[in-house]
Design an enzyme around this catalytic site. Structure first.
Site, PDB file in Angstrom:
ATOM      1  N   PHE A  39      46.722  51.956  54.373  1.00 18.71           N
ATOM      2  CA  PHE A  39      45.925  52.996  53.702  1.00 18.71           C
ATOM      3  C   PHE A  39      46.079  54.377  54.304  1.00 18.71           C
ATOM      4  O   PHE A  39      45.138  55.169  54.329  1.00 18.71           O
ATOM      5  CB  PHE A  39      44.442  52.585  53.656  1.00 18.71           C
ATOM      6  CG  PHE A  39      44.101  51.953  52.344  1.00 18.71           C
ATOM      7  CD1 PHE A  39      44.419  50.634  52.093  1.00 18.71           C
ATOM      8  CD2 PHE A  39      43.521  52.696  51.334  1.00 18.71           C
ATOM      9  CE1 PHE A  39      44.166  50.060  50.864  1.00 18.71           C
ATOM     10  CE2 PHE A  39      43.266  52.136  50.101  1.00 18.71           C
ATOM     11  CZ  PHE A  39      43.593  50.816  49.869  1.00 18.71           C
ATOM     12  N   CYS A  63      36.771  51.666  41.206  1.00 17.96           N
ATOM     13  CA  CYS A  63      35.876  51.451  42.359  1.00 17.96           C
ATOM     14  C   CYS A  63      35.730  52.646  43.283  1.00 17.96           C
ATOM     15  O   CYS A  63      34.627  53.170  43.437  1.00 17.96           O
ATOM     16  CB  CYS A  63      36.349  50.231  43.142  1.00 17.96           C
ATOM     17  SG  CYS A  63      36.154  48.707  42.213  1.00 17.96           S
TER      18      CYS A  63
HETATM   19  N1  LIG Z   1      37.505  45.955  39.395  1.00 20.00           N
HETATM   20  C1  LIG Z   1      37.566  45.778  40.706  1.00 20.00           C
HETATM   21  O1  LIG Z   1      38.637  45.863  41.317  1.00 20.00           O
HETATM   22  C2  LIG Z   1      36.327  45.473  41.497  1.00 20.00           C
HETATM   23  C3  LIG Z   1      36.454  45.006  42.818  1.00 20.00           C
HETATM   24  C4  LIG Z   1      35.297  44.718  43.532  1.00 20.00           C
HETATM   25  C5  LIG Z   1      34.055  44.910  42.963  1.00 20.00           C
HETATM   26  N2  LIG Z   1      33.967  45.400  41.689  1.00 20.00           N
HETATM   27  C6  LIG Z   1      32.635  45.562  41.111  1.00 20.00           C
HETATM   28  O2  LIG Z   1      32.377  44.441  40.259  1.00 20.00           O
HETATM   29  C7  LIG Z   1      31.594  44.843  39.128  1.00 20.00           C
HETATM   30  C8  LIG Z   1      32.331  44.503  37.840  1.00 20.00           C
HETATM   31  O3  LIG Z   1      33.528  45.266  37.822  1.00 20.00           O
HETATM   32  P1  LIG Z   1      34.677  44.974  36.752  1.00 20.00           P
HETATM   33  O4  LIG Z   1      35.836  45.857  37.115  1.00 20.00           O
HETATM   34  O5  LIG Z   1      34.883  43.503  36.650  1.00 20.00           O
HETATM   35  O6  LIG Z   1      33.961  45.511  35.426  1.00 20.00           O
HETATM   36  P2  LIG Z   1      34.442  45.360  33.906  1.00 20.00           P
HETATM   37  O7  LIG Z   1      33.985  46.571  33.226  1.00 20.00           O
HETATM   38  O8  LIG Z   1      35.893  44.975  33.867  1.00 20.00           O
HETATM   39  O9  LIG Z   1      33.616  44.094  33.375  1.00 20.00           O
HETATM   40  C9  LIG Z   1      32.236  44.070  33.244  1.00 20.00           C
HETATM   41  C10 LIG Z   1      31.885  43.073  32.152  1.00 20.00           C
HETATM   42  O10 LIG Z   1      30.474  42.890  32.107  1.00 20.00           O
HETATM   43  C11 LIG Z   1      30.092  42.707  30.756  1.00 20.00           C
HETATM   44  N3  LIG Z   1      28.638  42.927  30.615  1.00 20.00           N
HETATM   45  C12 LIG Z   1      27.948  44.092  30.661  1.00 20.00           C
HETATM   46  N4  LIG Z   1      26.635  43.859  30.537  1.00 20.00           N
HETATM   47  C13 LIG Z   1      26.472  42.522  30.412  1.00 20.00           C
HETATM   48  C14 LIG Z   1      25.359  41.660  30.274  1.00 20.00           C
HETATM   49  N5  LIG Z   1      24.120  42.139  30.255  1.00 20.00           N
HETATM   50  N6  LIG Z   1      25.568  40.332  30.176  1.00 20.00           N
HETATM   51  C15 LIG Z   1      26.819  39.842  30.223  1.00 20.00           C
HETATM   52  N7  LIG Z   1      27.929  40.598  30.362  1.00 20.00           N
HETATM   53  C16 LIG Z   1      27.753  41.924  30.462  1.00 20.00           C
HETATM   54  C17 LIG Z   1      30.963  43.680  30.008  1.00 20.00           C
HETATM   55  O11 LIG Z   1      31.045  43.346  28.633  1.00 20.00           O
HETATM   56  C18 LIG Z   1      32.291  43.510  30.745  1.00 20.00           C
HETATM   57  O12 LIG Z   1      33.098  42.514  30.160  1.00 20.00           O
HETATM   58  C19 LIG Z   1      31.321  46.326  39.320  1.00 20.00           C
HETATM   59  O13 LIG Z   1      30.096  46.492  39.985  1.00 20.00           O
HETATM   60  C20 LIG Z   1      32.459  46.778  40.229  1.00 20.00           C
HETATM   61  O14 LIG Z   1      32.118  47.897  41.004  1.00 20.00           O
HETATM   62  C21 LIG Z   1      35.057  45.659  40.938  1.00 20.00           C
END
Ligand SMILES: NC(=O)c1ccc[n+]([C@@H]2O[C@H](COP(=O)([O-])OP(=O)(O)OC[C@H]3O[C@@H](n4cnc5c(N)ncnc54)[C@H](O)[C@@H]3O)[C@@H](O)[C@H]2O)c1
Length: 438
Positions: free
Chosen positions: A250, A261
């Site tokens: 990094f 993120c």
């Molecule tokens: N993407 C990454 O690399 C990553 C890594 C670590 C942590 N995170 C964290 O994990 C969390 C999810 O991130 P992501 O990238 O997977 O998000 P994303 O946007 O890809 O997916 C979120 C999903 O949640 C669904 N959703 C929303 N409200 C809902 C509800 N009430 N009931 C059921 N489903 C619902 C949405 O339709 C969507 O499919 C976030 O807090 C993010 O910060 C993400």
């Protein structure tokens, strides 16, 4: 174990598939009916190496299923992960609407004791809000835990299957035992399960992302000094990285960090610290530096080509915020390309995986080329945003023959400046002197 994962995005889908792979019965639930229909039909809504076969295998075995019926998923499970999105609110804080809505649905659907785990990235204190939202709907016992996710898009399956560490924030021995058992198959190689209090687990996730973002902004800041002095940031990077207290990871300067993120988590952490009276000045500088860096390629293009680009074609290689993903959330490419379009340029772009996503974002304002060399045809300049492997060793003669001018702006330092000059390119990179045609 019977597990429900609520929210089937990058994190929820990977977590659900990996938990099914280790023998659990997993139901992934989401409010998006199109996504669930696609998944039920064997499709995958995102590009993530290894995920398609993992999902297919576990669907076939019956250990993994998908649903929009969240109450049914809650009733069918003893352990429930919340993995919904936590997008930035207008003031930069994490918007917990989806998390709390999921918690309410869980509370209203529970028909017995449950363990509920927030896997979404949430500010310190959120587990207590989740508990309140659940308990407002039910008299059944709930154990709320925090299990932040550290997977990296592009390597998400590997990261989940072999995590550097698993962080578990718990407030009961019972929940700690169940989760230790659940994660045992993922830590067979001696990687650690770190059990801690809930607040520490919640802060650990933000502190990890903020530290990584700080390293990137720090190196981008040093690269500005290198550019002004004729130094080579790659040499400086190696010079400091070999100190074992610093390490090499990094420390790559570039066109700024993007993705779903780092930008939102740094901003949310600043908000939390400000609200609680903690000093957030380091993180404000990290965030500001990143905004500045994300505009660096556009600044360089405008300095070299002028404000009026109405007669120009600019080729863009790489649209995703990093390689091995089709995710364009907060991608630096968006900043450059919007700036080029505002100045009247014709933009022709290529990305190995993010073309569909780019089509959704830009519509017909950007021409998308399936072939990377075809995107260069008649271009006045090439701008590179993403270090995809195929861009690392291109056929430079072919590039030069296709382009109207041999002018390259590289936001990822893919090439050697001296070699580029020998090949007849004017080559702009990050933290290294710009080499004119030799
Ligand atoms: N993407 C990454 O690399 C990553 C890594 C670590 C942590 N995170 C964290 O994990 C969390 C999810 O991130 P992501 O990238 O997977 O998000 P994303 O946007 O890809 O997916 C979120 C999903 O949640 C669904 N959703 C929303 N409200 C809902 C509800 N009430 N009931 C059921 N489903 C619902 C949405 O339709 C969507 O499919 C976030 O807090 C993010 O910060 C993400």
């Amino acid at each position: 174990m019977q597990i429900a994962v609520i929210g089937t995005g990058y994190v929820g889908l990977v977590a659900g598939a990996c938990l099914a792979e280790t023998g659990n019965d997993v139901v992934c639930a989401d409010i998006d009916p199109d996504k669930i229909a696609l998944l039920e039909g064997g499709g995958i809504p995102i590009y993530e190496p290894g995920l398609q076969s993992l999902v297919e295998r576990n669907l076939r075995s019956g250990r993994l299923r998908f649903t929009t019926d969240i109450p049914e998923a809650v009733r069918a499970s003893s352990v429930i992960f919340i993995a919904v999105g936590t997008p930035p609110d207008e003031d930069g804080s994490a918007d917990l609407r989806h998390v709390i809505e999921a918690a309410r649905t869980i509370g209203a659907s529970m028909d017995g004791e449950r363990i509920v785990i927030t896997k979404s990235t949430v500010p310190v204190g959120t587990a207590a809000k989740v508990r309140d939202a659940i308990e407002a709907e039910t008299d059944h016992t709930v154990h709320v835990c925090s299990n932040p996710e550290f997977l990296k898009e592009g390597a998400a399956v590997d990261d989940f299957m072999k995590p550097d560490r698993v962080v578990l924030g718990v407030d009961s021995e019972y929940a700690a035992d169940v989760l230790r058992d659940l994660y045992a198959p993922f830590v067979m190689q001696g990687n650690q399960i770190l059990i801690m209090d809930i607040a520490s687990a919640e802060i650990t996730k933000y502190a990890a992302n903020a530290m990584l973002a700080t390293r990137i902004s720090f190196m981008n800041s040093i690269s500005g000094l290198c550019e002004r002095t004729g130094a080579d940031v790659n040499m400086v990077r190696r010079g400091i990285g070999s100190d074992e207290r610093i390490g090499h990871a990094f420390l790559y300067p570039g066109v700024g960090y993007g993705g779903s993120c780092f930008p939102k988590d740094v901003k949310a952490l600043i908000r939390t610290m400000d609200e609680l009276g903690a000093d957030s000045s380091i993180l404000k500088a990290v965030d500001d530096l990143n905004d500045h860096q994300k505009r660096s390629l556009l600044r360089a293009l405008v300095t070299r080509l002028g404000e009026d680009m109405s007669e120009m074609t600019i080729a863009a290689w790489g649209l995703a915020f990093k390689p091995n993903t089709d995710d364009m959330r907060e991608a630096p490419s968006l900043v450059t390309i919007e700036g080029l379009l505002e100045r009247g340029a014709r933009v022709v772009a290529h990305d190995p995986e993010a073309m569909a996503e780019a089509g959704r974002r830009f519509g017909d304002r950007v021409e998308l080329c399936e072939d990377d060399y075809a995107a260069l045809e008649g271009a006045n300049a090439l701008v590179i945003h993403t270090e995809w492997n195929p861009y690392r060793r291109p056929d430079f003669d072919r590039m030069k023959a296709a382009m109207a001018e041999p002018l390259v702006f590289d936001g990822r330092n893919l090439y050697d400046p001296a070699r580029m000059a020998e090949r007849g390119f004017e080559y702009h990179s990050v933290g290294r002197v710009t080499v004119e045609v030799g």
